[in-house]
Design an enzyme around this catalytic site. Structure first.
Site, mmCIF file in Angstrom:
data_model
loop_
_atom_site.group_PDB
_atom_site.id
_atom_site.type_symbol
_atom_site.label_atom_id
_atom_site.label_comp_id
_atom_site.label_asym_id
_atom_site.label_seq_id
_atom_site.Cartn_x
_atom_site.Cartn_y
_atom_site.Cartn_z
ATOM 1 C CB THR A 45 -0.959 -0.008 1.204
ATOM 2 O OG1 THR A 45 -0.179 -0.079 2.401
ATOM 3 C CG2 THR A 45 -1.918 -1.191 1.135
ATOM 4 C CB THR A 47 1.466 5.491 3.848
ATOM 5 O OG1 THR A 47 0.685 6.553 3.306
ATOM 6 C CG2 THR A 47 2.299 6.006 5.009
ATOM 7 C CB CYS A 48 2.660 0.238 3.935
ATOM 8 S SG CYS A 48 1.159 0.485 4.923
ATOM 9 C CB SER A 49 5.059 0.453 -0.619
ATOM 10 O OG SER A 49 4.456 -0.800 -0.443
#
Length: 157
Positions: A45, A47-49
């Protein structure tokens, strides 16, 4: 929700290795170790990546220099997804904890329901644990990425 001073709940995590599936329990993962654990709502996703995981990848050696034995990334995804995300992010220094059914995330009291978007997910948070006991906990407000990033955790050590 889990609080500072409490032991982490017991549980098991599956890992995909060259030899096949491997299962480790929380005793093996946390006992006798100083650990930084951060949780993301979902692998791959934005922000996560783009921000959350990459910060820990870049600063992994600085965590080690401060006495951290392991960095764990938790997500309510399966072990195959977590292994693929780890490879795509060059995150070999990070141990990916796949909480496939969300049971460990629920036991922490840090699960959130996203409905049709993705179902049960982890809230974005990070913690520092020593010998399986929470020493510090940083839970993000909904939709925020301010307190659980690598820089924040490094400063807290």
């Amino acid at each position: 929700m889990i609080t500072v001073g409490q032991p982490l709940p017991t549980g098991e995590f599956t890992f995909i290795t060259p030899d096949g599936k491997q299962v480790l329990d929380t005793q093996a993962l946390f006992a006798g170790k100083k650990v930084v654990l951060f949780a993301v709502p979902g692998a791959f996703t934005p922000t996560c990546s783009n921000a959350h995981l990459p910060g820990y990848v870049v600063l992994a050696d600085k965590f080690q220099a401060k006495g951290v034995d392991a960095i764990y990334c938790l997500s309510v995804n399966d072990a195959f997804v977590m292994k693929a995300w780890q490879a795509a992010q060059n995150a070999e220094a990070i141990t990916m904890l796949a909480d496939g059914d969300g049971s460990w995330t629920r036991a922490l009291g840090l699960a959130k329901e996203t409905g049709a978007f993705g179902g049960l997910r982890a809230q974005r948070f990070a913690l520092i644990a020593e010998n399986g006991v929470v020493q510090q906990l940083f839970v993000e407000a909904p939709g925020k990425f301010e307190v659980s990033g690598a820089e924040s955790l490094l400063a807290a050590l």
